[in-house]
Write a protein that holds these residues in place. Structure first.
Motif, mmCIF file in Angstrom:
data_model
loop_
_atom_site.group_PDB
_atom_site.id
_atom_site.type_symbol
_atom_site.label_atom_id
_atom_site.label_comp_id
_atom_site.label_asym_id
_atom_site.label_seq_id
_atom_site.Cartn_x
_atom_site.Cartn_y
_atom_site.Cartn_z
ATOM 1 N N GLY A 142 -0.288 0.320 8.598
ATOM 2 C CA GLY A 142 -1.099 -0.706 9.235
ATOM 3 C C GLY A 142 -1.630 -1.781 8.306
ATOM 4 N N PHE A 143 -1.288 -1.741 7.038
ATOM 5 C CA PHE A 143 -1.735 -2.771 6.097
ATOM 6 C C PHE A 143 -1.166 -4.121 6.531
ATOM 7 C CE2 PHE A 143 -1.691 -5.232 2.185
ATOM 8 C CZ PHE A 143 -2.925 -4.939 1.624
ATOM 9 N N LEU A 177 2.597 -9.739 8.693
ATOM 10 C CA LEU A 177 3.460 -8.563 8.776
ATOM 11 C C LEU A 177 2.568 -7.335 8.691
ATOM 12 C CD1 LEU A 177 6.462 -9.506 6.450
ATOM 13 C CD2 LEU A 177 6.283 -9.725 8.933
ATOM 14 N N ILE A 178 2.564 -6.541 9.747
ATOM 15 C CA ILE A 178 1.723 -5.352 9.813
ATOM 16 C C ILE A 178 2.608 -4.137 9.580
ATOM 17 C CG2 ILE A 178 0.137 -4.026 11.249
ATOM 18 C CD1 ILE A 178 -0.222 -6.750 12.842
ATOM 19 N N PHE A 203 0.813 -1.214 0.000
ATOM 20 C CA PHE A 203 0.000 0.000 0.000
ATOM 21 C C PHE A 203 0.850 1.269 0.000
ATOM 22 C CE2 PHE A 203 -2.662 3.241 2.040
ATOM 23 C CZ PHE A 203 -3.757 3.194 1.205
ATOM 24 N N CYS A 204 1.792 1.370 0.974
ATOM 25 C CA CYS A 204 2.545 2.632 1.117
ATOM 26 C C CYS A 204 4.032 2.504 0.795
ATOM 27 C CB CYS A 204 2.371 3.178 2.537
ATOM 28 S SG CYS A 204 3.301 2.256 3.792
ATOM 29 N N LYS A 205 4.484 1.300 0.460
ATOM 30 C CA LYS A 205 5.891 1.012 0.124
ATOM 31 C C LYS A 205 6.822 1.095 1.328
ATOM 32 C CE LYS A 205 4.748 0.554 -4.160
ATOM 33 N NZ LYS A 205 4.070 -0.670 -4.425
#
Length: 74
Positions: free
Chosen positions: A57-58, A51-52, A18-20
């Motif tokens: 928080g993905f 893995l969070i 999601f955010c790299k």
């Protein structure tokens, strides 16, 4: 407080879809099956590594036992 990790699978470093971001916290996740729940055998179901992402928080799930966690300071 949760411990921060970077993660790799072989030579490949894992980043958040999601955010790299590349820092995660780890948690075991049970992969429940209908049969296991029905017969009260959920304890025997497979476990994945969750893995969070530390940043957004993905949650990423990995069943591959060869995933490696590398501790980092936050």
């Amino acid at each position: 407080m949760a411990k921060a990790f970077r993660a790799s699978l072989g030579e490949t470093w894992i980043t958040c879809q999601f955010c790299k971001g590349d820092v995660f916290r780890e948690r075991g996740v049970k992969l429940n099956s209908t049969g296991g729940e029905l017969f009260n055998l959920a304890w025997a179901d497979e476990t994945a590594t969750g893995l969070i992402c530390w940043q957004c928080g993905f949650v990423h799930l990995f069943v591959n036992p060869q995933i490696q966690l590398h501790r980092v300071k936050t």
